[in-house]
Design an enzyme around this catalytic site. Structure first.
Site, PDB file in Angstrom:
ATOM      1  N   GLN A  99       0.885  -1.172   0.000  1.00  0.00           N
ATOM      2  CA  GLN A  99       0.000   0.000   0.000  1.00  0.00           C
ATOM      3  C   GLN A  99       0.915   1.212   0.000  1.00  0.00           C
ATOM      4  O   GLN A  99       1.574   1.491   0.996  1.00  0.00           O
ATOM      5  CB  GLN A  99      -0.906  -0.026   1.234  1.00  0.00           C
ATOM      6  CG  GLN A  99      -1.620   1.274   1.534  1.00  0.00           C
ATOM      7  CD  GLN A  99      -2.506   1.763   0.376  1.00  0.00           C
ATOM      8  OE1 GLN A  99      -3.192   0.982  -0.273  1.00  0.00           O
ATOM      9  NE2 GLN A  99      -2.452   3.050   0.098  1.00  0.00           N
ATOM     10  N   HIS A 119     -15.744   4.329  -7.531  1.00  0.00           N
ATOM     11  CA  HIS A 119     -14.820   5.331  -6.996  1.00  0.00           C
ATOM     12  C   HIS A 119     -13.385   5.054  -7.487  1.00  0.00           C
ATOM     13  O   HIS A 119     -12.725   5.940  -8.033  1.00  0.00           O
ATOM     14  CB  HIS A 119     -14.897   5.308  -5.471  1.00  0.00           C
ATOM     15  CG  HIS A 119     -13.954   6.247  -4.790  1.00  0.00           C
ATOM     16  ND1 HIS A 119     -14.325   7.490  -4.344  1.00  0.00           N
ATOM     17  CD2 HIS A 119     -12.638   6.124  -4.481  1.00  0.00           C
ATOM     18  CE1 HIS A 119     -13.286   8.092  -3.797  1.00  0.00           C
ATOM     19  NE2 HIS A 119     -12.246   7.282  -3.863  1.00  0.00           N
ATOM     20  N   GLU A 120     -12.938   3.832  -7.307  1.00  0.00           N
ATOM     21  CA  GLU A 120     -11.549   3.523  -7.699  1.00  0.00           C
ATOM     22  C   GLU A 120     -11.368   3.648  -9.211  1.00  0.00           C
ATOM     23  O   GLU A 120     -10.321   4.094  -9.683  1.00  0.00           O
ATOM     24  CB  GLU A 120     -11.135   2.133  -7.202  1.00  0.00           C
ATOM     25  CG  GLU A 120     -11.307   1.889  -5.695  1.00  0.00           C
ATOM     26  CD  GLU A 120     -10.765   2.999  -4.796  1.00  0.00           C
ATOM     27  OE1 GLU A 120      -9.840   3.725  -5.213  1.00  0.00           O
ATOM     28  OE2 GLU A 120     -11.282   3.155  -3.672  1.00  0.00           O
ATOM     29  N   ASP A 133      -1.115  11.251   6.037  1.00  0.00           N
ATOM     30  CA  ASP A 133      -2.195  10.342   6.406  1.00  0.00           C
ATOM     31  C   ASP A 133      -3.047  10.904   7.543  1.00  0.00           C
ATOM     32  O   ASP A 133      -4.231  10.594   7.654  1.00  0.00           O
ATOM     33  CB  ASP A 133      -1.571   9.005   6.828  1.00  0.00           C
ATOM     34  CG  ASP A 133      -2.513   7.853   6.522  1.00  0.00           C
ATOM     35  OD1 ASP A 133      -3.210   7.934   5.506  1.00  0.00           O
ATOM     36  OD2 ASP A 133      -2.547   6.902   7.319  1.00  0.00           O
ATOM     37  N   GLN A 180       0.188   4.682  -1.035  1.00  0.00           N
ATOM     38  CA  GLN A 180      -0.316   6.005  -0.688  1.00  0.00           C
ATOM     39  C   GLN A 180      -0.369   6.153   0.835  1.00  0.00           C
ATOM     40  O   GLN A 180      -0.771   5.204   1.512  1.00  0.00           O
ATOM     41  CB  GLN A 180      -1.723   6.193  -1.262  1.00  0.00           C
ATOM     42  CG  GLN A 180      -2.174   7.634  -1.281  1.00  0.00           C
ATOM     43  CD  GLN A 180      -3.575   7.812  -1.883  1.00  0.00           C
ATOM     44  OE1 GLN A 180      -4.267   6.841  -2.138  1.00  0.00           O
ATOM     45  NE2 GLN A 180      -3.969   9.040  -2.097  1.00  0.00           N
ATOM     46  N   TYR A 211     -12.977  14.436   0.391  1.00  0.00           N
ATOM     47  CA  TYR A 211     -13.940  13.683  -0.421  1.00  0.00           C
ATOM     48  C   TYR A 211     -15.240  14.455  -0.611  1.00  0.00           C
ATOM     49  O   TYR A 211     -15.655  14.748  -1.726  1.00  0.00           O
ATOM     50  CB  TYR A 211     -14.271  12.346   0.271  1.00  0.00           C
ATOM     51  CG  TYR A 211     -13.125  11.370   0.334  1.00  0.00           C
ATOM     52  CD1 TYR A 211     -12.127  11.497   1.295  1.00  0.00           C
ATOM     53  CD2 TYR A 211     -13.046  10.306  -0.542  1.00  0.00           C
ATOM     54  CE1 TYR A 211     -11.086  10.589   1.375  1.00  0.00           C
ATOM     55  CE2 TYR A 211     -12.003   9.392  -0.474  1.00  0.00           C
ATOM     56  CZ  TYR A 211     -11.027   9.540   0.483  1.00  0.00           C
ATOM     57  OH  TYR A 211      -9.990   8.645   0.551  1.00  0.00           O
ATOM     58  N   HIS A 228     -10.802   7.176 -10.258  1.00  0.00           N
ATOM     59  CA  HIS A 228      -9.417   7.616 -10.041  1.00  0.00           C
ATOM     60  C   HIS A 228      -8.531   7.408 -11.280  1.00  0.00           C
ATOM     61  O   HIS A 228      -7.460   7.998 -11.373  1.00  0.00           O
ATOM     62  CB  HIS A 228      -8.788   6.853  -8.872  1.00  0.00           C
ATOM     63  CG  HIS A 228      -9.028   7.454  -7.522  1.00  0.00           C
ATOM     64  ND1 HIS A 228      -8.705   8.751  -7.211  1.00  0.00           N
ATOM     65  CD2 HIS A 228      -9.515   6.901  -6.375  1.00  0.00           C
ATOM     66  CE1 HIS A 228      -8.999   8.976  -5.924  1.00  0.00           C
ATOM     67  NE2 HIS A 228      -9.502   7.873  -5.406  1.00  0.00           N
ATOM     68  N   GLU A 274      -6.657   2.728  -5.759  1.00  0.00           N
ATOM     69  CA  GLU A 274      -6.767   2.858  -7.214  1.00  0.00           C
ATOM     70  C   GLU A 274      -5.482   2.518  -7.965  1.00  0.00           C
ATOM     71  O   GLU A 274      -5.100   3.237  -8.889  1.00  0.00           O
ATOM     72  CB  GLU A 274      -7.195   4.292  -7.533  1.00  0.00           C
ATOM     73  CG  GLU A 274      -6.178   5.393  -7.141  1.00  0.00           C
ATOM     74  CD  GLU A 274      -6.337   5.937  -5.724  1.00  0.00           C
ATOM     75  OE1 GLU A 274      -6.844   5.213  -4.859  1.00  0.00           O
ATOM     76  OE2 GLU A 274      -5.929   7.090  -5.486  1.00  0.00           O
ATOM     77  N   GLU A 297      -9.368  13.150  -4.424  1.00  0.00           N
ATOM     78  CA  GLU A 297     -10.540  12.492  -3.827  1.00  0.00           C
ATOM     79  C   GLU A 297     -11.854  13.228  -4.067  1.00  0.00           C
ATOM     80  O   GLU A 297     -12.896  12.601  -4.215  1.00  0.00           O
ATOM     81  CB  GLU A 297     -10.317  12.265  -2.330  1.00  0.00           C
ATOM     82  CG  GLU A 297      -9.124  11.355  -2.012  1.00  0.00           C
ATOM     83  CD  GLU A 297      -9.230   9.955  -2.604  1.00  0.00           C
ATOM     84  OE1 GLU A 297     -10.332   9.540  -3.006  1.00  0.00           O
ATOM     85  OE2 GLU A 297      -8.189   9.277  -2.680  1.00  0.00           O
TER      86      GLU A 297
HETATM   87  N1  BES Z   1      -6.944   6.533  -2.536  1.00  0.00           N
HETATM   88  C1  BES Z   1      -7.894   6.189  -1.545  1.00  0.00           C
HETATM   89  C2  BES Z   1      -7.300   5.427  -0.392  1.00  0.00           C
HETATM   90  C3  BES Z   1      -6.241   6.196   0.371  1.00  0.00           C
HETATM   91  C4  BES Z   1      -6.471   7.491   0.772  1.00  0.00           C
HETATM   92  C5  BES Z   1      -5.060   5.592   0.709  1.00  0.00           C
HETATM   93  C6  BES Z   1      -5.476   8.172   1.482  1.00  0.00           C
HETATM   94  C7  BES Z   1      -4.084   6.266   1.411  1.00  0.00           C
HETATM   95  C8  BES Z   1      -4.289   7.572   1.804  1.00  0.00           C
HETATM   96  C9  BES Z   1      -9.050   5.391  -2.129  1.00  0.00           C
HETATM   97  O1  BES Z   1      -9.395   5.758  -3.421  1.00  0.00           O
HETATM   98  C10 BES Z   1     -10.249   5.660  -1.279  1.00  0.00           C
HETATM   99  O2  BES Z   1     -10.663   6.781  -1.237  1.00  0.00           O
HETATM  100  N2  BES Z   1     -10.766   4.635  -0.641  1.00  0.00           N
HETATM  101  C11 BES Z   1     -11.938   4.728   0.209  1.00  0.00           C
HETATM  102  C12 BES Z   1     -13.156   4.230  -0.493  1.00  0.00           C
HETATM  103  C13 BES Z   1     -13.968   5.264  -1.153  1.00  0.00           C
HETATM  104  C14 BES Z   1     -15.224   4.648  -1.738  1.00  0.00           C
HETATM  105  C15 BES Z   1     -14.310   6.443  -0.297  1.00  0.00           C
HETATM  106  C16 BES Z   1     -11.725   3.817   1.399  1.00  0.00           C
HETATM  107  O3  BES Z   1     -10.721   3.109   1.418  1.00  0.00           O
HETATM  108  O4  BES Z   1     -12.568   3.788   2.274  1.00  0.00           O
HETATM  109 ZN    ZN Z   2     -10.291   7.660  -3.458  1.00  0.00          ZN
END
Ligand code: BES
Ligand code: ZN
Length: 638
Positions: free
Chosen positions: A166, A326-327, A406, A168, A414, A330, A302, A349
């Site tokens: 992972q 969602h993915e 993070d 990101q 979002y 991206h 993504e 996001e």
């Molecule tokens: N890219 C994100 C996951 C992420 C965000 C990883 C920040 C590391 C740091 C991914 O696209 C995402 O937003 N995932 C969401 C789901 C989405 C439907 C809101 C999740 O994991 O809950």
């Molecule tokens: Zn996302």
């Protein structure tokens, strides 16, 4: 012993199949077209790299996965683009054991700087004149934050180990020494050697469909010709099976999960087609989904060509597939046009959440899309309330100085981001906004941009000097001020308004059995019912709800999660075994964090939280434990 026992719990939950629970320019820019200086004016405070001097343009990995020692071991060969005066290149590393750096077979000097808790250590390499390729021999640490090495007992099959990465936001530096900044786009290739009975997959094109026998194992070759930010380089190794869904879509997962995963994701091909209609050609070739073991800390990630997804979206009825939309979104917002620094996380996001909703509307109708918007808006309001309406983390363009990116991640990027775009769409009309959106992706394809660059683009191509429109939209307030501007469009849903009437009646004493339409409710209606219930309910009311609707026995992860929150704040004992099962059978941070926080807020729940966490912690990914450790130890700031 405990460790072993909880690992088994985790495995058995997965073992059951229906876990209850355009780039219009298809071609990336040619290597020689790319200038040394990026178009990014803003420095990335989360990277040691100095891309204006030397920039990594390609990463070639040759790595062995050693499951006994939990390390990746091998070389990274970097192609560099140098400005004439530069004599050193600075890379990001964290926990890497750098053994040797060479250029054309000859050792070159390198040094590792001080270790920063968040950023890791800069690796400075001296570059002999005219050298533009260096090879770094290294190995990762067993604690590398990007990598989770799973015991066989933590998988669905229970017989083979598993590894996934992972990247990101800034974790790629824990497994690859490179310039780990989203503003430094790189192509990559890889040879990954793994034990013979395992398969490797990456966020790249597969060049060896069945692997290649080597003296030390089975090797898998990959290449990605589109330049991407390094957080999108991803790998997984395990007992993986594949099933085709459509011409350019399919599902990878463990064999025990394949039927359930493929059934849940039947609409993949349709989703890609819908996205292309809205945004232009899908530029990445394939769109496959890897359904991971339950410790995956996110809902989805993504990774290009191969989205990583939690098994908790396998509900059996396709009710949680908006996560895949969602993915997929991206592929444009995030992967094609990327935030240049993590301050611009909303560009990834917020745009993606907006596009996700548009895709849901095309695929499953406006009613479902509206329901999801209302649920999202509810969580945005809750987040702004939690942080306070003047808190700086409610600003879209984030200030992350001194922080791990993070930690700045919240619903704001979002939902406030998506609401901003919806507000613009509402003001200028869908046709105009859609044309702008396509143009935005075209103009910035394969670039990394900042909020300021987005604003300049918006002014030039949408607002076009219309000062009144800009003022009416309150554009600067949206981007640079805290809270939610008062012109935010408010999503509505007739179905969810009806659910609210039922909530009111129930809160005022009606019996659960009087909610006659509940038997036909969708997942989203259930979610809304549960999050709308009053803070306090009597045990009699909870028992009535549970007996009538069998909520504690639900397998849909979102519905169960919403119900468990209700049961914790009202100390409804009959649900506690289900709560413990949920917390020990999946590791998705979005579910874990609120549930542990809710427990820690109560007198009786603190010890329970500590006891369950001690059992479950070895199963969680470091992304989740980094968030949860402070909560459980009572040191959490939020
Ligand atoms: N890219 C994100 C996951 C992420 C965000 C990883 C920040 C590391 C740091 C991914 O696209 C995402 O937003 N995932 C969401 C789901 C989405 C439907 C809101 C999740 O994991 O809950
Ligand atoms: Zn996302």
């Amino acid at each position: 012993m405990l460790r072993h026992a909880s690992a088994l719990v985790l495995a058995s939950a997965v073992g059951c199949a229906t876990i209850a629970f355009g780039c219009r320019t298809a071609e990336p820019p040619a290597e020689t077209d790319r200038p040394v200086t990026t178009s990014t004016p803003e420095r990335d405070i989360h990277s040691y790299a100095r891309p204006h001097e030397v920039r990594v343009t390609h990463v070639a990995l040759d790595l062995h996965a050693d499951f006994d020692r939990k390390i990746l071991n091998g070389t990274a060969t970097l192609q560099l683009h140098r400005s004439p005066s530069a004599s050193t290149v600075v890379l990001d590393t964290k926990g890497l054991d750098i053994q040797r750096v060479s250029a054309a077979g000859t050792d070159v000097k390198f040094s590792l700087g001080d270790d920063d808790r968040i950023l890791g250590r800069p690796l400075t390499i001296e570059l002999p004149a005219s050298v533009n390729e260096i090879t770094i021999a290294y190995r990762t640490s067993p604690e590398a934050a990007a990598l989770q090495w799973l015991q066989p007992s933590q998988t669905a099959g229970g017989r083979r180990p598993y590894l996934f990465s992972q990247g990101q936001a800034i974790l790629t530096r824990t497994w690859i020494p490179t310039q780990d900044s989203p503003g430094v786009r790189q192509t990559y290739s890889a040879r990954i050697t793994v034990p013979r009975d395992l398969r490797a997959v990456m966020s790249a094109e597969q060049l060896t469909p069945t692997g290649v026998e080597t003296p030390t194992g089975r090797a898998w070759d990959f290449r990605l010709t589109q330049p991407i930010p390094p957080y999108l380089i991803a790998i997984a190794v395990g007992d993986l099976a594949f099933r085709r869904v459509g011409a350019r879509t399919g599902v990878y997962t463990e064999p025990a999960m394949l039927d359930a995963a493929a059934n849940e994701l039947v609409d993949l091909e349709k989703m890609v087609a819908a996205a292309e209609t809205l945004l232009g050609p899908y530029g990445w070739g394939r769109f496959d989904v890897l359904v991971l073991p339950p410790s995956f800390p996110f809902g989805g990630m993504e990774n290009p060509r191969l989205t990583f997804a939690t098994p908790t979206i396998i509900a059996g009825d396709r009710s949680l597939v908006s996560l895949i939309a969602h993915e997929l979104a991206h592929s444009w917002s995030g992967n094609l046009v990327t935030n240049a620094t993590w301050s611009g996380f909303w560009l990834n996001e917020g745009f993606t959440t907006y596009v996700e909703s548009r895709l849901m509307e095309v695929l499953y109708g406006v009613d479902r899309a509206r329901m999801l918007q209302v649920l999202d808006r509810r969580s945005l309001d809750a987040e702004i309330k939690r942080l306070g309406p003047t808190h700086k983390d409610t600003i879209l363009d984030l200030d992350l100085s001194g922080r791990d990116p993070d930690d700045g991640v919240s619903d704001i990027a979002y939902e406030k981001g998506a609401t901003f775009l919806r507000t613009i769409e509402h003001a200028v009309g869908r046709k105009t906004f859609d044309a702008y959106l396509r143009g935005y992706f075209d103009r910035h394809a394969f670039q990394s941009i900042t909020t300021a660059q987005f604003l300049a683009d918006l002014r030039q191509h949408l607002l076009r000097g219309d000062r009144q429109l800009e003022e009416r939209l309150k554009v600067e307030e949206w981007l640079y001020k805290p809270g939610l501007p008062d012109n935010a469009v408010v999503p509505t849903s007739d179905a969810l308004a009806r659910v609210e009437q039922d909530v009111n009646a129930f809160a005022e004493g009606a019996a659960a059995s009087s909610i006659t339409d509940a038997s036909a409710w969708s997942t989203q209606e259930w979610q809304h019912f549960l999050v709308s219930l009053p803070e306090k309910l009597t045990t009699a009311q909870l028992t009535d709800l549970d007996r009538t609707f069998r909520l504690t026995e639900r397998h849909n992860s979102e519905v169960l999660f919403a119900w468990l929150r209700v049961t914790i704040r009202n100390r409804y004992e009959p649900a506690m075994p289900a709560l413990e099962r949920f917390l020990t059978s999946q590791g998705r941070r979005k579910f874990l964090k609120p549930l542990y926080e809710d427990l820690m807020k109560t007198d009786w729940g603190k010890d329970e939280a500590r006891r369950i966490y001690a059992r479950a912690r070895p199963l969680y990914h470091s992304v989740s434990t980094n968030t949860l450790d402070p909560i459980i130890s009572g040191k959490s700031s939020s």
